[in-house]
Design a protein around this motif. Structure first.
Motif, short mmCIF file in Angstrom:
data_model
loop_
_atom_site.label_atom_id
_atom_site.label_comp_id
_atom_site.label_asym_id
_atom_site.label_seq_id
_atom_site.Cartn_x
_atom_site.Cartn_y
_atom_site.Cartn_z
N GLU A 1 0.73 -1.13 0.11
CA GLU A 1 -0.03 0.03 -0.18
C GLU A 1 0.92 1.23 0.04
N ASN A 2 0.26 2.38 -0.50
CA ASN A 2 0.94 3.80 -0.62
C ASN A 2 1.60 4.15 0.79
N TYR A 3 0.81 3.95 1.72
CA TYR A 3 1.02 4.47 3.29
C TYR A 3 2.35 3.54 3.64
N GLN A 4 2.30 2.39 3.37
CA GLN A 4 3.45 1.61 3.80
C GLN A 4 4.74 2.13 3.36
N LEU A 5 4.67 2.58 1.76
CA LEU A 5 5.98 3.08 1.41
C LEU A 5 6.34 4.48 2.14
N THR B 1 0.56 7.28 14.99
CA THR B 1 1.25 6.96 16.46
C THR B 1 2.14 5.93 16.11
N GLN B 2 3.30 5.67 16.89
CA GLN B 2 4.30 4.65 16.72
C GLN B 2 3.78 3.41 16.46
N PRO B 3 2.82 2.93 17.22
CA PRO B 3 2.38 1.34 17.17
C PRO B 3 1.73 1.35 15.61
N THR B 4 1.02 2.31 15.10
CA THR B 4 0.55 2.48 13.83
C THR B 4 1.63 2.37 12.78
N LEU B 5 2.49 2.93 12.93
CA LEU B 5 3.76 2.99 12.02
C LEU B 5 4.45 1.69 11.88
N SER B 6 4.88 1.08 13.22
CA SER B 6 5.44 -0.20 13.40
C SER B 6 4.42 -1.23 12.68
N ALA B 7 3.40 -1.19 12.85
CA ALA B 7 2.51 -2.13 12.34
C ALA B 7 2.47 -2.05 10.72
N GLY B 8 2.30 -1.02 10.13
CA GLY B 8 2.78 -0.93 8.83
C GLY B 8 3.98 -1.27 8.28
N LYS C 1 5.82 -3.66 9.45
CA LYS C 1 5.63 -5.33 9.86
C LYS C 1 5.02 -5.65 8.60
N LYS C 2 3.77 -5.09 8.26
CA LYS C 2 2.96 -5.56 7.33
C LYS C 2 3.72 -5.60 5.73
N LEU C 3 4.47 -4.63 5.45
CA LEU C 3 5.41 -4.37 4.65
C LEU C 3 6.40 -5.53 4.41
N GLU C 4 7.06 -5.82 5.72
CA GLU C 4 7.93 -6.70 5.64
C GLU C 4 7.63 -8.25 5.26
N GLU C 5 6.24 -8.38 5.86
CA GLU C 5 5.63 -9.62 5.63
C GLU C 5 5.24 -9.76 4.04
N ASP C 6 4.71 -8.77 3.61
CA ASP C 6 4.56 -8.90 2.21
C ASP C 6 5.54 -9.13 1.18
N LEU C 7 6.66 -8.56 1.61
CA LEU C 7 7.94 -8.80 0.89
C LEU C 7 8.45 -9.96 1.03
N VAL D 1 14.97 0.79 -1.19
CA VAL D 1 14.73 2.33 -1.28
C VAL D 1 14.59 2.78 -2.41
N PRO D 2 15.33 2.56 -3.49
CA PRO D 2 15.08 3.01 -4.70
C PRO D 2 13.77 2.75 -5.59
N HIS D 3 13.46 1.48 -5.18
CA HIS D 3 12.02 1.01 -5.68
C HIS D 3 10.81 1.88 -4.95
N ALA D 4 11.00 1.95 -3.79
CA ALA D 4 9.99 2.84 -2.96
C ALA D 4 9.70 4.14 -3.56
N LYS D 5 10.98 4.75 -3.41
CA LYS D 5 10.99 6.43 -4.10
C LYS D 5 10.48 6.43 -5.53
N SER D 6 10.85 5.23 -6.33
CA SER D 6 10.38 5.45 -7.85
C SER D 6 8.59 5.42 -7.72
N ILE D 7 8.40 4.36 -6.73
CA ILE D 7 6.85 3.97 -7.08
C ILE D 7 6.06 5.48 -6.25
#
Length: 295
Positions: free
Chosen positions: A3-7, A29-36, A38-44, A66-72
């Motif tokens: 998702e966009n927010y994860q990037l 919040t920090q828990p919200t960011l950490s969860a995002g 973690k979900k990104l790491e699981e997806d990848l 990093v460069p892929h995230a920036k490009s997207i």
């Protein structure tokens, strides 16, 4: 699916080096960011960060991502800007390095506004790394920042300057033309925490066996020099910073310099945007000698 927010969460952590600071950056919040994350790491299927008690470091997979995230994100920003800019082609997205004196920036912008009042300038102020990240993500078209040999984008030099001591005019050392580092042993010092040569300055005093006494730490340069004028302490700053009640004095051996200029995004812009950038950079180069100087 990523998702966009994860990037945005991921790049905020990369930029700040901290989950806490990244959460503040993206207003969650920090828990919200950490969860995002973690979900990104699981997806990848890969771990992106190694965490310590003091710092967050990219893994090899994280570095490659990093460069892929920036490009997207750039493509998303480009699509959004294209839709929003329909009928509004005169929009200039400008990044400003936070350690450039505000009087230089405001003088340029006010003069340009008088020249062409139809242009809308969207401003982003940040550190050198924050500016670079936004150029790479396509969030800004051009930035007024420090020029480095490592930058791959098109660069337009504007001026060079050194760094020197800022002292209250009533301070005994302010009467001298040059100052020795040892003169500051035990002197109250104001630290500009966003200074791009902060570590070099600290090492300079250490190498000269000098330990100034820290009395104030700030991210705001205008506030730092105002505190100097108030007699709170001294600080080191780029030469262009001026303030009533402050005298700038060179320190022997403190010979750091920087070059300020424009850095353009490496992504293709529309013909209208390119023409607007050229208009703005040409205008700045023409008017800058009235504002500043080259050393």
């Amino acid at each position: 699916m990523i998702e966009n927010y994860q990037l945005r969460y991921f790049l905020a952590v990369v930029e700040t080096g901290s989950f806490t600071k990244a959460a503040k950056r993206v207003f969650v919040t920090q828990p919200t960011l950490s969860a995002g994350i973690k979900k990104l790491e699981e997806d990848l299927g890969k771990k992106l960060f190694n965490r310590t008690s003091k710092r967050v470091f990219l893994t090899e997979s994280g570095t490659r991502f990093v460069p892929h995230a920036k490009s997207i994100l750039y493509q998303l920003n480009l699509a959004e800007a294209d839709i929003k800019s329909t009928g509004h082609s005169n929009v200039l997205k400008l990044g400003i390095l936070s350690t450039i004196p505000i009087n230089i920036v405001s003088t340029i912008l006010s003069a340009f506004e008088r020249e062409d009042g139809k242009v809308v300038i969207e401003l982003f102020e940040g550190t050198e790394q924050e500016i670079q990240n936004r150029l790479e993500e396509g969030q800004i078209d051009i930035a007024m920042t420090i020029l480095r040999p490592t930058q791959n984008q098109e660069k337009i030099p504007l001026y060079k300057e050194g760094y020197s001591i800022a002292l209250p005019k009533h301070h005994p050392l302010a009467k001298q033309e040059t100052i020795h580092p040892e003169d500051f042993a035990g002197e109250p010092t104001i630290v500009r925490s966003r200074c791009e040569i902060l570590s070099e300055t600290s090492r300079f005093f250490t190498d000269n066996n000098v330990r100034p006494r820290l009395v104030y730490n700030t991210t705001q340069d205008e506030r730092a020099i105002a505190m100097v004028a108030a007699g709170v302490g001294f600080t080191t700053m780029p030469d262009h910073y001026e303030h009533d009640g402050v005298r700038r004095v060179k320190m022997i051996g403190y010979d750091f310099k920087r070059e300020i200029g424009f850095v353009k995004t490496s992504y293709n812009l529309s013909d209208e945007s390119e023409a607007l950038l050229k208009q703005f950079t040409d205008f700045t180069k023409t008017h800058l000698p009235e504002i500043t100087y080259e050393s």
